[in-house]
Design a protein around this motif. Structure first.
Motif, PDB file in Angstrom:
ATOM      1  N   ILE A  87      32.386 -18.603 -33.669  1.00 28.41           N
ATOM      2  CA  ILE A  87      33.774 -18.456 -34.114  1.00 28.41           C
ATOM      3  C   ILE A  87      33.793 -18.449 -35.634  1.00 28.41           C
ATOM      4  N   SER A  88      34.273 -17.365 -36.213  1.00 29.21           N
ATOM      5  CA  SER A  88      34.500 -17.295 -37.658  1.00 29.21           C
ATOM      6  C   SER A  88      35.982 -17.039 -37.844  1.00 29.21           C
ATOM      7  N   ALA A  89      36.763 -18.124 -37.831  1.00 28.49           N
ATOM      8  CA  ALA A  89      38.222 -17.996 -37.805  1.00 28.49           C
ATOM      9  C   ALA A  89      38.890 -19.142 -38.567  1.00 28.49           C
ATOM     10  N   SER A  90      38.289 -19.518 -39.693  1.00 25.28           N
ATOM     11  CA  SER A  90      38.853 -20.607 -40.505  1.00 25.28           C
ATOM     12  C   SER A  90      39.044 -21.880 -39.685  1.00 25.28           C
ATOM     13  N   MET A  91      38.030 -22.234 -38.909  1.00 23.46           N
ATOM     14  CA  MET A  91      38.091 -23.442 -38.097  1.00 23.46           C
ATOM     15  C   MET A  91      37.510 -24.621 -38.876  1.00 23.46           C
ATOM     16  N   SER A  92      38.335 -25.630 -39.121  1.00 26.23           N
ATOM     17  CA  SER A  92      37.893 -26.802 -39.876  1.00 26.23           C
ATOM     18  C   SER A  92      36.924 -27.641 -39.054  1.00 26.23           C
ATOM     19  N   ILE A  93      35.944 -28.198 -39.739  1.00 23.10           N
ATOM     20  CA  ILE A  93      34.938 -29.059 -39.118  1.00 23.10           C
ATOM     21  C   ILE A  93      35.530 -30.459 -39.023  1.00 23.10           C
ATOM     22  N   THR A  94      35.904 -30.878 -37.829  1.00 25.75           N
ATOM     23  CA  THR A  94      36.513 -32.198 -37.642  1.00 25.75           C
ATOM     24  C   THR A  94      35.731 -33.000 -36.606  1.00 25.75           C
ATOM     25  N   GLU A  95      35.940 -34.309 -36.631  1.00 26.56           N
ATOM     26  CA  GLU A  95      35.272 -35.199 -35.676  1.00 26.56           C
ATOM     27  C   GLU A  95      35.658 -34.835 -34.244  1.00 26.56           C
ATOM     28  N   GLU A  96      36.916 -34.510 -34.030  1.00 30.55           N
ATOM     29  CA  GLU A  96      37.389 -34.190 -32.678  1.00 30.55           C
ATOM     30  C   GLU A  96      36.718 -32.931 -32.147  1.00 30.55           C
ATOM     31  N   ARG A  97      36.620 -31.892 -32.966  1.00 26.17           N
ATOM     32  CA  ARG A  97      36.011 -30.642 -32.517  1.00 26.17           C
ATOM     33  C   ARG A  97      34.502 -30.794 -32.316  1.00 26.17           C
ATOM     34  N   ARG A  98      33.857 -31.646 -33.093  1.00 23.75           N
ATOM     35  CA  ARG A  98      32.417 -31.862 -32.942  1.00 23.75           C
ATOM     36  C   ARG A  98      32.053 -32.442 -31.571  1.00 23.75           C
ATOM     37  N   LYS A  99      33.019 -33.012 -30.879  1.00 23.10           N
ATOM     38  CA  LYS A  99      32.752 -33.529 -29.537  1.00 23.10           C
ATOM     39  C   LYS A  99      32.463 -32.385 -28.560  1.00 23.10           C
ATOM     40  N   ARG A 100      32.951 -31.185 -28.879  1.00 20.00           N
ATOM     41  CA  ARG A 100      32.829 -30.058 -27.959  1.00 20.00           C
ATOM     42  C   ARG A 100      31.887 -28.963 -28.463  1.00 20.00           C
ATOM     43  N   VAL A 101      31.877 -28.753 -29.782  1.00 22.20           N
ATOM     44  CA  VAL A 101      31.082 -27.659 -30.342  1.00 22.20           C
ATOM     45  C   VAL A 101      30.320 -28.155 -31.565  1.00 22.20           C
ATOM     46  N   ASP A 102      29.401 -27.334 -32.038  1.00 25.78           N
ATOM     47  CA  ASP A 102      28.678 -27.623 -33.273  1.00 25.78           C
ATOM     48  C   ASP A 102      29.193 -26.671 -34.356  1.00 25.78           C
ATOM     49  N   PHE A 103      28.822 -26.939 -35.602  1.00 25.90           N
ATOM     50  CA  PHE A 103      29.256 -26.115 -36.724  1.00 25.90           C
ATOM     51  C   PHE A 103      28.098 -25.838 -37.661  1.00 25.90           C
ATOM     52  N   THR A 104      28.178 -24.696 -38.332  1.00 26.44           N
ATOM     53  CA  THR A 104      27.296 -24.433 -39.460  1.00 26.44           C
ATOM     54  C   THR A 104      27.760 -25.285 -40.643  1.00 26.44           C
ATOM     55  N   ASP A 105      27.037 -25.173 -41.742  1.00 26.88           N
ATOM     56  CA  ASP A 105      27.532 -25.737 -42.986  1.00 26.88           C
ATOM     57  C   ASP A 105      28.867 -25.067 -43.320  1.00 26.88           C
ATOM     58  N   LYS A 106      29.655 -25.696 -44.155  1.00 24.73           N
ATOM     59  CA  LYS A 106      30.947 -25.116 -44.514  1.00 24.73           C
ATOM     60  C   LYS A 106      30.766 -23.821 -45.308  1.00 24.73           C
ATOM     61  N   TYR A 107      31.751 -22.920 -45.219  1.00 24.46           N
ATOM     62  CA  TYR A 107      31.761 -21.758 -46.109  1.00 24.46           C
ATOM     63  C   TYR A 107      32.998 -21.730 -46.994  1.00 24.46           C
ATOM     64  N   ILE A 222      31.479 -22.173 -39.238  1.00 28.43           N
ATOM     65  CA  ILE A 222      31.393 -21.305 -38.060  1.00 28.43           C
ATOM     66  C   ILE A 222      31.048 -22.184 -36.867  1.00 28.43           C
ATOM     67  N   ALA A 223      31.848 -22.105 -35.815  1.00 28.21           N
ATOM     68  CA  ALA A 223      31.634 -22.924 -34.622  1.00 28.21           C
ATOM     69  C   ALA A 223      30.695 -22.227 -33.643  1.00 28.21           C
ATOM     70  N   LEU A 224      29.825 -23.034 -33.015  1.00 31.22           N
ATOM     71  CA  LEU A 224      28.862 -22.516 -32.042  1.00 31.22           C
ATOM     72  C   LEU A 224      28.725 -23.501 -30.888  1.00 31.22           C
ATOM     73  N   ARG A 225      28.127 -23.032 -29.805  1.00 25.96           N
ATOM     74  CA  ARG A 225      27.800 -23.953 -28.721  1.00 25.96           C
ATOM     75  C   ARG A 225      26.702 -24.904 -29.185  1.00 25.96           C
ATOM     76  N   LYS A 226      26.758 -26.137 -28.734  1.00 24.87           N
ATOM     77  CA  LYS A 226      25.817 -27.165 -29.189  1.00 24.87           C
ATOM     78  C   LYS A 226      24.359 -26.789 -28.909  1.00 24.87           C
ATOM     79  N   GLN A 227      24.115 -26.065 -27.823  1.00 24.89           N
ATOM     80  CA  GLN A 227      22.732 -25.754 -27.467  1.00 24.89           C
ATOM     81  C   GLN A 227      22.142 -24.612 -28.303  1.00 24.89           C
ATOM     82  N   ASP A 228      22.976 -23.887 -29.039  1.00 31.37           N
ATOM     83  CA  ASP A 228      22.478 -22.730 -29.791  1.00 31.37           C
ATOM     84  C   ASP A 228      21.998 -23.160 -31.182  1.00 31.37           C
TER      85      ASP A 228
END
Length: 263
Positions: A87-107, A222-228
């Motif tokens: 997902i490249s859609a201005s998605m903020s890296i938050t504690e709540e979202r990290r429970k479901r997905v992983d993130f790249t470094d910020k851009y 950028i959000a990704l599945r945790k296994q990727d």
């Protein structure tokens, strides 16, 4: 027993193959309704800073970018169901979202801001917002913040499917202010003709304590599945490369004449 052994071996090989994915094609999703970060042009193609950054990463990785347009509310469920890879859609890296997905470094990094009429007297302070109607886009960091800290304290939080709908209601006087990502509000509303007469009431809001900063997040990634994990590593390496070679700043200057990456 032999059949079971063969089946387990086949599953192991399949898993190994999945881990060895070379990522020569990466399917990205964006919303297309969050200018200047992601919009749709007259031909129906997505564009904006989110799209340009991801395309630059694909170019660095010599991979093909494939774009999927996805409504914001269903973005993470669609990622988890493998409708796309990232997902490249201005998605903020938050504690709540990290429970479901992983993130790249910020851009990029962005605070929140209260958009209101000039001289409205409003500020992003609970005492001044009680009894007011504050618009947010559903499922965003602004929504999470307003829901957690304001909604039960006398502030009416009005949620919209798209950010532009909040601005329309603000202009029509149906809400008192919009609470939003500051960079999006700046480029998508305040710098547009419809934004004349409006301002960031109280300036930029970074959070005043650990709880608020935890909700606002660490920046946008950028959000990704945790296994990727391999894809995450590749994208992080490419992001570092375009930051170093000047490509990132070239993209940023198309949309902003000031730094948006932060520290």
């Amino acid at each position: 027993m032999i059949r079971r052994t063969l089946m387990l071996a086949a599953l192991a090989l399949a898993a190994q193959g999945a881990m060895a994915k070379d990522w020569d094609t990466i399917r990205f999703a964006t919303e297309g309704a969050y200018p200047p970060f992601n919009t749709v042009d007259t031909s129906g193609a997505v564009q904006g800073l989110d799209v340009d950054v991801a395309n630059a990463l694909c170019e660095e990785l010599k991979a093909k970018c494939v774009w999927v347009k996805q409504e914001w509310d269903g973005m993470i469920p669609a990622l988890l169901s493998r409708k796309f890879d990232a997902i490249s859609a201005s998605m903020s890296i938050t504690e709540e979202r990290r429970k479901r997905v992983d993130f790249t470094d910020k851009y990029y990094a962005t605070p929140l801001a209260l958009v209101a009429k000039k001289d409205s007297g409003l500020l992003p302070e609970l005492e001044l917002l009680k009894g007011k109607r504050i618009g947010v886009q559903r499922g965003t960091v602004a929504d999470s913040f307003a829901s957690r800290f304001w909604a039960s304290q006398g502030v009416t939080v009005v949620r919209y499917a798209r950010q532009e709908e909040a601005y329309l209601d603000l202009s029509a006087g149906r809400i008192d202010a919009a609470w939003a990502d500051a960079l999006v509000a700046d480029g998508g509303f305040l710098k547009q003709p419809a934004g004349a007469g409006y301002e960031f009431a109280g300036g930029l809001y970074h959070g005043r304590n650990a709880d608020e900063k935890g909700v606002i997040g660490e920046g946008v990634g950028i959000a990704l599945r945790k296994q990727d994990t391999e894809l995450k590593d590749k994208l992080n390496q490419a992001l570092a490369a375009i930051r170093a070679n000047g490509k990132y700043d070239e993209i940023r200057k198309r949309y902003f004449d000031y730094d948006i990456y932060g520290e």
